[in-house]
Every structure is written in structure tokens, then in C-alpha cells.
Write a protein that holds these residues in place. Structure first.
Motif, PDB file in Angstrom:
ATOM      1  N   ILE A  10       0.865  -1.177   0.000  1.00  0.00           N
ATOM      2  CA  ILE A  10       0.000   0.000   0.000  1.00  0.00           C
ATOM      3  C   ILE A  10       0.900   1.225   0.000  1.00  0.00           C
ATOM      4  CG2 ILE A  10      -1.857   1.236   1.158  1.00  0.00           C
ATOM      5  CD1 ILE A  10      -2.656  -1.517   0.142  1.00  0.00           C
ATOM      6  N   GLY A  11       0.793   2.033  -1.047  1.00  0.00           N
ATOM      7  CA  GLY A  11       1.664   3.193  -1.196  1.00  0.00           C
ATOM      8  C   GLY A  11       1.471   4.221  -0.094  1.00  0.00           C
ATOM      9  N   GLN A  12       2.535   4.982   0.159  1.00  0.00           N
ATOM     10  CA  GLN A  12       2.463   6.015   1.190  1.00  0.00           C
ATOM     11  C   GLN A  12       1.360   7.018   0.900  1.00  0.00           C
ATOM     12  OE1 GLN A  12       6.460   7.583   1.051  1.00  0.00           O
ATOM     13  NE2 GLN A  12       7.224   6.138   2.569  1.00  0.00           N
ATOM     14  N   LYS A  13       1.283   7.482  -0.357  1.00  0.00           N
ATOM     15  CA  LYS A  13       0.273   8.480  -0.697  1.00  0.00           C
ATOM     16  C   LYS A  13      -1.136   7.931  -0.496  1.00  0.00           C
ATOM     17  CE  LYS A  13       2.838  11.423  -3.920  1.00  0.00           C
ATOM     18  NZ  LYS A  13       2.866  11.984  -5.295  1.00  0.00           N
ATOM     19  N   GLN A  14      -1.354   6.668  -0.862  1.00  0.00           N
ATOM     20  CA  GLN A  14      -2.677   6.083  -0.689  1.00  0.00           C
ATOM     21  C   GLN A  14      -3.064   6.035   0.774  1.00  0.00           C
ATOM     22  OE1 GLN A  14      -3.270   2.211  -2.466  1.00  0.00           O
ATOM     23  NE2 GLN A  14      -5.109   1.826  -1.254  1.00  0.00           N
ATOM     24  N   LEU A  15      -2.146   5.593   1.631  1.00  0.00           N
ATOM     25  CA  LEU A  15      -2.436   5.541   3.062  1.00  0.00           C
ATOM     26  C   LEU A  15      -2.724   6.925   3.621  1.00  0.00           C
ATOM     27  CD1 LEU A  15       0.027   2.963   4.681  1.00  0.00           C
ATOM     28  CD2 LEU A  15      -2.464   3.020   4.929  1.00  0.00           C
ATOM     29  N   TYR A  23       4.018  11.365   9.339  1.00  0.00           N
ATOM     30  CA  TYR A  23       2.867  10.848  10.065  1.00  0.00           C
ATOM     31  C   TYR A  23       2.886   9.324  10.054  1.00  0.00           C
ATOM     32  CZ  TYR A  23       0.420  15.427  10.066  1.00  0.00           C
ATOM     33  OH  TYR A  23       0.055  16.721  10.270  1.00  0.00           O
ATOM     34  N   LEU A  24       3.139   8.756   8.875  1.00  0.00           N
ATOM     35  CA  LEU A  24       3.136   7.307   8.751  1.00  0.00           C
ATOM     36  C   LEU A  24       4.256   6.684   9.576  1.00  0.00           C
ATOM     37  CD1 LEU A  24       2.376   6.795   4.957  1.00  0.00           C
ATOM     38  CD2 LEU A  24       0.848   6.359   6.888  1.00  0.00           C
ATOM     39  N   ARG A  25       5.425   7.289   9.558  1.00  0.00           N
ATOM     40  CA  ARG A  25       6.536   6.736  10.332  1.00  0.00           C
ATOM     41  C   ARG A  25       6.192   6.680  11.811  1.00  0.00           C
ATOM     42  NH1 ARG A  25       9.662   9.725   6.591  1.00  0.00           N
ATOM     43  NH2 ARG A  25       9.826  11.497   8.012  1.00  0.00           N
ATOM     44  N   VAL A  26       5.572   7.732  12.308  1.00  0.00           N
ATOM     45  CA  VAL A  26       5.215   7.784  13.725  1.00  0.00           C
ATOM     46  C   VAL A  26       4.178   6.714  14.064  1.00  0.00           C
ATOM     47  CG1 VAL A  26       4.064   9.172  15.488  1.00  0.00           C
ATOM     48  CG2 VAL A  26       5.794  10.217  14.018  1.00  0.00           C
ATOM     49  N   PHE A  46       4.478  -5.841   9.916  1.00  0.00           N
ATOM     50  CA  PHE A  46       4.314  -4.507   9.358  1.00  0.00           C
ATOM     51  C   PHE A  46       5.613  -4.140   8.641  1.00  0.00           C
ATOM     52  CE2 PHE A  46       1.492  -4.793  13.010  1.00  0.00           C
ATOM     53  CZ  PHE A  46       0.280  -4.509  12.407  1.00  0.00           C
ATOM     54  N   ILE A  47       5.630  -4.430   7.353  1.00  0.00           N
ATOM     55  CA  ILE A  47       6.852  -4.338   6.572  1.00  0.00           C
ATOM     56  C   ILE A  47       6.917  -2.997   5.841  1.00  0.00           C
ATOM     57  CG2 ILE A  47       8.262  -5.468   4.816  1.00  0.00           C
ATOM     58  CD1 ILE A  47       7.622  -7.186   7.332  1.00  0.00           C
ATOM     59  N   THR A  48       8.065  -2.354   5.917  1.00  0.00           N
ATOM     60  CA  THR A  48       8.302  -1.111   5.178  1.00  0.00           C
ATOM     61  C   THR A  48       9.017  -1.419   3.874  1.00  0.00           C
ATOM     62  OG1 THR A  48       8.507   0.175   7.225  1.00  0.00           O
ATOM     63  CG2 THR A  48       9.421   1.149   5.219  1.00  0.00           C
ATOM     64  N   TYR A  61       3.925   0.415   2.641  1.00  0.00           N
ATOM     65  CA  TYR A  61       3.900  -0.572   3.698  1.00  0.00           C
ATOM     66  C   TYR A  61       3.072  -1.777   3.277  1.00  0.00           C
ATOM     67  CZ  TYR A  61       5.630   3.379   6.382  1.00  0.00           C
ATOM     68  OH  TYR A  61       6.379   4.449   6.817  1.00  0.00           O
ATOM     69  N   ARG A  62       3.399  -2.904   3.909  1.00  0.00           N
ATOM     70  CA  ARG A  62       2.705  -4.146   3.599  1.00  0.00           C
ATOM     71  C   ARG A  62       2.498  -4.938   4.874  1.00  0.00           C
ATOM     72  NH1 ARG A  62       6.284  -6.027   0.629  1.00  0.00           N
ATOM     73  NH2 ARG A  62       7.118  -7.687   1.959  1.00  0.00           N
ATOM     74  N   PHE A  63       1.310  -5.543   4.988  1.00  0.00           N
ATOM     75  CA  PHE A  63       1.045  -6.419   6.137  1.00  0.00           C
ATOM     76  C   PHE A  63       1.216  -7.866   5.713  1.00  0.00           C
ATOM     77  CE2 PHE A  63      -1.938  -9.193   8.418  1.00  0.00           C
ATOM     78  CZ  PHE A  63      -1.473  -9.017   9.724  1.00  0.00           C
ATOM     79  N   GLU A  64       2.003  -8.615   6.489  1.00  0.00           N
ATOM     80  CA  GLU A  64       2.182 -10.041   6.248  1.00  0.00           C
ATOM     81  C   GLU A  64       1.683 -10.793   7.462  1.00  0.00           C
ATOM     82  OE1 GLU A  64       2.987 -11.371   3.555  1.00  0.00           O
ATOM     83  OE2 GLU A  64       4.133  -9.920   2.374  1.00  0.00           O
ATOM     84  N   SER A  65       0.722 -11.670   7.257  1.00  0.00           N
ATOM     85  CA  SER A  65       0.162 -12.397   8.404  1.00  0.00           C
ATOM     86  C   SER A  65       1.002 -13.588   8.803  1.00  0.00           C
ATOM     87  CB  SER A  65      -1.267 -12.862   8.076  1.00  0.00           C
ATOM     88  OG  SER A  65      -1.274 -13.697   6.953  1.00  0.00           O
TER      89      SER A  65
END
Length: 225
Positions: free
Chosen positions: A171-176, A191-194, A213-215, A221-225
Motif C-alpha cells: 500500500i503506497g504512502q500516498k494512498q495511506l 505521520y506514517l513513520r510515527v 508490518f513491513i516497510t 507498507y505491507r502487512f504479512e500475516s
């Protein structure tokens, strides 16, 4: 495929929206006045409504109130009215989002995706996402770790939900930033880093070496379960 009801009395705009939405696999219904919009909504049960406030037969705020009498369908106002009090009135009437004309198609499409995603119940098999460190219950909007609920702020939950619902996808930074804070915050990557650091501290077994929570540096960012 999600069904979108577009309500606007500008034929060229309606046509452009319909073409763009259908190209992205949305079902599209269109109405040019408030009465037609209310009838179509009752007949077709759209997944999201895109609504102009300046309609020929009634004010868009009255359409919102009419819809809110029986449905919680997401309503995105698309209007040339820029006054803050008119935006507040539309949101108070029950609109979920407000986009001012002229607008960027990419921005509107992002708002649509976010509205549909928030309103679509998770499938039963996906309603609870389990990792070895924590469990996310999307339906109950809760996170459990070590047998206890984890307290998340609304912003933390919003970021978590977007990532979890798109598990495995970058998920791109701008989209988030657009979906959580709005289009005027697309460059506020700090904001996202914090907030990502806060999520890792609360949920990762080893926040310094995250597994879930992968950068992707410079991308998102990407979530891996």
C-alpha cells in the motif's frame, strides 16, 4: 462488483464518471435529480453513492437525509460548493466524505475504494486474522495480544485495517495518507513513520525487526500475516 450510483445534473460529468468507473469494473447507475436518485437507490441498493448538492429539484442535503432514513450506504458528496459551513451541513446530514469540484479522478477513485472497503463486511473466514503475536478481529474492531485487548487509537486502527484488508499487498504512502488523513496530507510521510512505529511497539514481538508490518523504503507498507 461494487455498484455506484452517480447523482449529478451535468451530463458530461456523469458520462465521464460512468466511463471511468465502468472501465474499473464498477456497475454504474446514474440519476440527474434528487427524486430519481432516491428511487434508484431504493431499487438498486448501491454500494456507494456519489452525489452533487446542486440538483434541479431538491438540495443534495435533502437527498442525503432521505437516504439516511433507511440505509447506511456510503455517500461521497461531489460539489462545487467550497464554503466550510455547507461541507459541515452535508456531513452532519449523513455524508461520509466530501470532494470539491474541480477534482482529480484518481482522488475520487481512491475515496470510492476506501468507502466501499469500509462498508463491506469481512467474509466470515477472513473476519479474524491471526498471527503468532496477535489477533485482529475486523468485525468487532478489536486486537488481542497475550490474552488481552490492545488499545489502539482511531488512527492506528484505521491504518491497521487498511493494511490487514490488503494483506500481502504493498500500500503506497500516498494512498495511506489520502485514506487516513485526506488528500492534502499526501506528503506528510512523517505521520506514517510515527504511527507505524506505534503499531509495531504495540503488536510486534520485536518492533525493531518487524515480521508483520513491513516497510518498503520510499514506496509504502505491507502487512504479512
Amino acid at each position: 462488483m461494487p455498484r455506484v450510483l452517480v447523482v449529478d445534473d451535468e451530463p458530461q460529468l456523469v458520462r465521464a464518471l460512468a466511463i471511468n468507473l465502468r472501465a474499473r469494473k464498477y456497475h454504474v447507475d446514474t440519476a440527474h435529480d434528487g427524486a430519481g436518485a432516491l428511487q434508484l437507490a431504493a431499487d438498486r441498493h448501491p454500494d456507494v453513492v456519489v452525489l452533487d448538492l446542486g440538483l434541479p429539484d431538491m438540495d443534495g442535503a435533502d437527498v442525503i437525509k432521505g437516504l439516511r432514513g433507511w440505509t447506511r450506504v456510503p455517500i461521497i458528496v461531489l460539489s462545487a460548493r467550497h464554503a466550510s459551513d455547507e461541507k459541515v451541513d452535508a456531513l452532519d446530514a449523513g455524508a461520509d466524505d466530501y470532494v470539491t469540484k474541480p477534482f482529480g479522478m484518481d482522488e475520487l477513485l481512491a475515496r470510492l475504494r476506501a468507502a466501499v472497503r469500509r462498508s463491506t463486511p469481512a467474509d466470515t473466514e477472513d473476519a479474524v486474522i491471526e498471527t503468532e503475536a496477535f489477533t485482529v478481529d475486523l468485525a468487532a474492531k478489536k486486537v488481542h495480544r497475550d490474552g488481552a485487548d490492545v488499545r489502539l487509537t482511531p488512527t492506528e486502527w484505521h491504518i491497521l485495517e487498511i493494511l490487514v484488508r490488503n494483506s500481502g499487498r504493498l500500500i503506497g504512502q500516498k494512498q495511506l495518507l489520502r485514506e487516513v488523513w485526506g488528500p492534502t496530507y499526501e506528503t506528510e510521510t512523517n505521520y506514517l513513520r510515527v504511527y507505524m512505529a506505534q503499531l509495531r511497539r504495540k503488536l510486534e514481538a520485536d518492533p525493531a525487526h518487524p515480521r508483520h508490518f513491513i516497510t518498503e523504503p520510499g514506496m509504502g507498507y505491507r502487512f504479512e500475516s
